[in-house]
Design an enzyme around this catalytic site. Structure first.
Site, PDB file in Angstrom:
ATOM      1  N   ASP A 190      55.304-103.948 -45.491  1.00  0.00           N
ATOM      2  CA  ASP A 190      55.004-105.088 -44.986  1.00  0.00           C
ATOM      3  C   ASP A 190      54.336-106.101 -46.174  1.00  0.00           C
ATOM      4  O   ASP A 190      54.197-105.508 -47.181  1.00  0.00           O
ATOM      5  CB  ASP A 190      53.628-104.801 -43.888  1.00  0.00           C
ATOM      6  CG  ASP A 190      54.666-104.005 -42.850  1.00  0.00           C
ATOM      7  OD1 ASP A 190      55.795-104.095 -42.473  1.00  0.00           O
ATOM      8  OD2 ASP A 190      53.693-103.333 -42.090  1.00  0.00           O
ATOM      9  N   TYR A 233      53.169 -91.901 -48.769  1.00  0.00           N
ATOM     10  CA  TYR A 233      52.240 -93.065 -49.045  1.00  0.00           C
ATOM     11  C   TYR A 233      50.849 -92.685 -49.214  1.00  0.00           C
ATOM     12  O   TYR A 233      50.139 -91.622 -48.980  1.00  0.00           O
ATOM     13  CB  TYR A 233      52.187 -93.773 -47.695  1.00  0.00           C
ATOM     14  CG  TYR A 233      53.249 -94.680 -47.263  1.00  0.00           C
ATOM     15  CD1 TYR A 233      53.498 -96.000 -47.547  1.00  0.00           C
ATOM     16  CD2 TYR A 233      54.273 -94.116 -46.545  1.00  0.00           C
ATOM     17  CE1 TYR A 233      54.640 -96.830 -47.169  1.00  0.00           C
ATOM     18  CE2 TYR A 233      55.349 -94.735 -46.100  1.00  0.00           C
ATOM     19  CZ  TYR A 233      55.522 -96.284 -46.328  1.00  0.00           C
ATOM     20  OH  TYR A 233      56.854 -96.725 -46.101  1.00  0.00           O
TER      21      TYR A 233
END
Length: 285
Positions: free
Chosen positions: A70, A128
């Site tokens: 994002d 992540y």
């Protein structure tokens, strides 16, 4: 779940006649871009790569990434591929692109990939990181790159929440309504918090989570919920109830993108083979 249940395409469009598939490994600072995917309302990483590649190879190029990030989310390691009829030495794409791109995007390597390689669908695991500092140790250089809280939560409590996430679960509780996935089940191989130091020696909390894939905003939602629960000293049993509840209203606020990094993409089937064997042993295949 076993890999056979991942519901991924088993074959992809190969390179066209006279074309080669080029694999790129790259890193980028997401602060300056509107995410990975090309869009109309801002500059994206995909858009910048395609623009510069088309100027170099002199034909239309479409880049496929291992996953979307994002706006404001960073990548220590992102993988992508494109097909080209250009005869440029594959390793020279790294040098050429790094010369043309702004310093916020760096190509770490470029190489030929097999025709059956797909940057997204061949991925075996994604990892992540989420980085977090308290007000006392937050530096000017951290803005846009590390999330900030007034006081760091207790590490053992955060880690007790993280332990609930490991395994195979329906992650509807931590999924954005904008997610289009047919299934909300995901395999999580690694989920843990640790305390590390920044380059200046200041303490910083890091959340590491690795899985076969992630839902839209899943990691940021899990982090935001863990931080909110920790601020109220909520026990791990309540966090597990929220996860098992499969209800978005049970989650906390979604954490900001600043501290989130795509840290690793692996195409190695053996890296988390123990997870696959565990399913076999338990008779779940």
């Amino acid at each position: 779940m076993p890999r056979a249940d991942w519901n991924r395409p088993v074959s992809f469009f190969p390179p066209g006649e006279g074309e080669r598939r080029i694999k790129l490994v790259l890193s980028y600072d997401g602060s300056f871009y509107h995410g990975w995917q090309s869009q109309d309302d801002g500059v994206s990483i995909q858009q910048r790569l395609e623009t510069e590649l088309e100027a170099v190879v002199r034909h239309k190029v479409r880049i496929f990434g291992s996953g979307r990030t994002d706006a404001g989310v960073h990548a220590l390691m992102q993988t992508a591929h494109f097909d080209t009829s250009s005869r440029i030495d594959p390793e020279k794409f790294r040098v050429i692109l790094n010369t043309r791109l702004e310093k916020h995007i760096r190509i770490l390597s470029s190489s030929v990939a097999g025709p059956d390689f797909h940057a997204r669908f061949s991925t075996q695991s994604r990892e992540y990181w989420y980085l977090l500092k308290d007000e006392l140790h937050f530096l000017p250089f951290d803005a846009g790159h590390v999330a900030q809280v007034r006081v760091l939560p207790a590490l053992p409590l955060l880690d007790s929440y993280a332990a609930c996430i490991a395994g195979t679960h329906d992650f509807t509780t931590f999924c954005s309504a904008r997610d289009k996935s047919l299934s909300r089940f995901r395999d999580i191989y690694l989920s843990q918090w640790d305390m590390i130091a920044d380059v200046y020696g200041n303490p910083m909390l890091r959340y590491r989570v690795a899985g076969n894939a992630f839902l839209y905003h899943q990691v940021r939602s899990m982090v935001g919920t863990m931080l909110e629960f920790a601020s109220r000293d909520v026990p791990a049993s309540s966090f597990r109830e929220a996860l098992d509840g499969r209800d978005r209203s049970l989650a906390g606020k979604t954490a900001p993108p600043d501290g989130l990094y795509l840290a690793d993409i692996s195409y190695d089937k053996m890296k988390y083979e123990w997870f696959e064997r565990q399913w076999t042993r338990e008779g779940r295949t």
